[in-house]
Design an enzyme around this catalytic site. Sequence first.
Site, PDB file in Angstrom:
ATOM      1  N   SER A 128       0.826  -1.201   0.000  1.00 46.82           N
ATOM      2  CA  SER A 128       0.000   0.000   0.000  1.00 46.82           C
ATOM      3  C   SER A 128       0.865   1.256   0.000  1.00 46.82           C
ATOM      4  O   SER A 128       1.695   1.436  -0.886  1.00 46.82           O
ATOM      5  CB  SER A 128      -0.972  -0.055   1.188  1.00 46.82           C
ATOM      6  N   ASP A 222      -9.792  -4.102  -5.437  1.00 46.78           N
ATOM      7  CA  ASP A 222      -9.108  -2.996  -4.773  1.00 46.78           C
ATOM      8  C   ASP A 222      -9.269  -1.728  -5.607  1.00 46.78           C
ATOM      9  O   ASP A 222      -9.040  -1.749  -6.815  1.00 46.78           O
ATOM     10  CB  ASP A 222      -7.623  -3.350  -4.663  1.00 46.78           C
ATOM     11  N   HIS A 252      -8.249  -4.617  -0.929  1.00 55.63           N
ATOM     12  CA  HIS A 252      -7.046  -3.928  -0.465  1.00 55.63           C
ATOM     13  C   HIS A 252      -6.693  -4.382   0.957  1.00 55.63           C
ATOM     14  O   HIS A 252      -7.562  -4.543   1.803  1.00 55.63           O
ATOM     15  CB  HIS A 252      -7.308  -2.414  -0.474  1.00 55.63           C
TER      16      HIS A 252
END
Length: 284
Positions: A128, A222, A252
């Site tokens: 991320s 995501d 995600h």
Amino acid sequence: MRSAYETERSWWNRPVIDLHSVTDMVLELEDGPVGIRVYRPEAGASLPALMFLHGGGFVVGSLDSHDRIMRQLCRRSGAVVVGVDYPLSPENPHPAALDRIEQALVALADGADAHGIDPGRLGIGGDSSGAHLALAAALRLRDSRPDVLRFLLLYYGLYGVEESESHRRFTDPAYGLTPDELQFYRSSYLGSEPAPGGKALDLLTSDLAGLPPAFVGAAALDPLLDDSLALSDALRNAGGQADLRVYDGVPHGFLHWSRLVPTAVQALEDGARAVAAGLLRPPS
């Protein structure tokens, strides 16, 4: 937010995965000290190493929240994994975290013997926001110290896509990252940055030539899926290598779920194999 994030992740980090050693220490850097956690799969000197940067939108997350992810990568790859407790936003907006990460990379490379690391076999990765920071640091090091990095491990990162199909489709909280959360993280990281349009977050328009090979892991459900797709294309178009894997049925942040979810285990295994292939062979 930070307390809630740590509490939620604590369950997913159990049971603790045994390794040869896990050591917390401090690197004294130009901009101040930074904590690191060194995961070693075995005894011995001159092992390859992966610096791993935790996700959390630049705002939350820690060495503890991503402990199981780093232990899995260490055990499965055979490489040392070095987690970095970089400064968080909004207290420390861009470029504070990136500056400290760059300095930590150089310190590890230059002081590799003290950490039992082979300076010729060093990579960087993250998930991320950590993946964004890893790529941004790699771009800096490519220009200042092109000898340092040999591999990139990038899971579902934020790389610069503003509007896309995945951003529009996966807006429900069930997909792990809502538009409001994404905007909060962006503004927290950028602070009062004067660059128009928050260009510090847009890595896709950078010159991506000359970067080391990359493993790019993405989640099919995501909002940042298209960031990973675009990055893979951009790396290849720049003459680089990008091994893209899109994992079906997961949102995600799914890497945290390796305690129960086979897809998370598979994604970590794939990344670890890529790390081994990229770093365990002797430098050319």
